[in-house]
Write a protein that holds these residues in place. Structure first.
Motif, PDB file in Angstrom:
ATOM      1  N   VAL A 130       0.860  -1.189   0.000  1.00  0.00           N
ATOM      2  CA  VAL A 130       0.000   0.000   0.000  1.00  0.00           C
ATOM      3  C   VAL A 130       0.889   1.230   0.000  1.00  0.00           C
ATOM      4  O   VAL A 130       2.100   1.131   0.222  1.00  0.00           O
ATOM      5  N   GLN A 178      -3.397   5.913   4.200  1.00  0.00           N
ATOM      6  CA  GLN A 178      -3.208   4.781   3.295  1.00  0.00           C
ATOM      7  C   GLN A 178      -3.935   4.981   1.966  1.00  0.00           C
ATOM      8  O   GLN A 178      -5.051   5.484   1.927  1.00  0.00           O
ATOM      9  N   PHE A 180      -4.489   2.652  -1.808  1.00  0.00           N
ATOM     10  CA  PHE A 180      -4.242   1.331  -2.398  1.00  0.00           C
ATOM     11  C   PHE A 180      -3.268   1.414  -3.562  1.00  0.00           C
ATOM     12  O   PHE A 180      -3.167   2.426  -4.256  1.00  0.00           O
ATOM     13  N   SER A 225      -9.673   5.344  -1.880  1.00  0.00           N
ATOM     14  CA  SER A 225      -8.702   5.000  -0.836  1.00  0.00           C
ATOM     15  C   SER A 225      -9.204   5.423   0.534  1.00  0.00           C
ATOM     16  O   SER A 225      -9.095   4.662   1.509  1.00  0.00           O
TER      17      SER A 225
END
Length: 237
Positions: A130, A178, A180, A225
């Motif tokens: 990630v 985070q 992806f 995300s």
């Protein structure tokens, strides 16, 4: 000989990024944006070649980051600077005074933030599957294609909005949230559901809006995300 192939591809990335800077500063924003897109293709190829040939190296990783600073840091900043300079001319003449006249140079804040983002990536073991923060290529696509999107979304030729976007997306580069990755380890739909949905929606947007779709695609990437990892964090509390 094969150990030099990934580095050669990385150098092509850097070369195209440098050319993009030149064309941007000559106000040829179409060619500049397309060169950034081509640089991203070589950025993909160098990693792909390194994995297939099994010739990964520390020098290759450093070279890749240096090339990315040019292609996905300096080049989109030059595009944004040129676009902001044009939009600045549309402001009332009473604003064409110092220090307001230096504000278009604020576009280059993207460069140090991109450099920091890349250095952080190289030293962050969490980012194997990630990303933490907006990847520099995604940021470059958003910024470089803003002039195209402005044809569909007129507020993107507003100087003050562009100034805000320069700051916002610079922060997104280093923000610890985070996102992806588009790296596929398998072709299984269930484990790659988010990636397939994103790619399908991106293809629809690109088909409908062509080059103007890139900023919208990146906004979609950020939104998905936030939803994906926000929900994951919520249900694991």
């Amino acid at each position: 000989m094969k150990k030099h192939i990934p580095n050669l591809l990385t150098c092509c990335n850097a070369f195209l990024g440098a050319l993009a800077v030149v064309f941007a500063l000559k106000d040829n924003l179409t060619v500049a944006a397309l060169l950034i897109l081509c640089a991203a293709f070589f950025d993909f190829l160098d990693g792909f070649a390194a994995r297939k040939l099994n010739v990964k190296s520390v020098i290759g990783a450093d070279l890749d980051s240096l090339a990315d600073v040019i292609s996905f840091g300096l080049a989109p900043a030059a595009v944004l600077y040129a676009w902001m300079t044009f939009c600045f001319t549309q402001l009332p003449h009473n604003l064409h005074v110092f220090p307001i006249t230096i504000l278009p140079y604020f576009a280059f804040i993207i460069v140090p933030f991109s450099a920091y983002r890349l250095a952080k990536f190289n030293n962050d073991n969490r980012q194997e599957t990630v990303f933490y923060g907006l990847p520099t290529p995604a940021n470059a696509f958003f910024i470089a294609f803003l002039p195209f999107a402005a044809e569909k979304l007129p507020f993107l030729d507003n100087f003050w909005i562009l100034l805000g976007l320069a700051l916002l997306f610079s922060i997104l580069l280093i923000l610890d949230f985070q996102m992806f990755s588009l790296k596929f380890t398998t072709s299984d739909f269930k484990s790659n559901r988010i990636r397939y949905i994103f790619l399908l929606l991106s293809a629809v947007l690109l088909g409908a809006f062509q080059l103007a779709a890139f900023p919208i695609v990146i906004l979609l990437y950020i939104l998905i995300s936030l939803i994906q990892f926000g929900l994951t964090k919520f249900f694991h509390q």
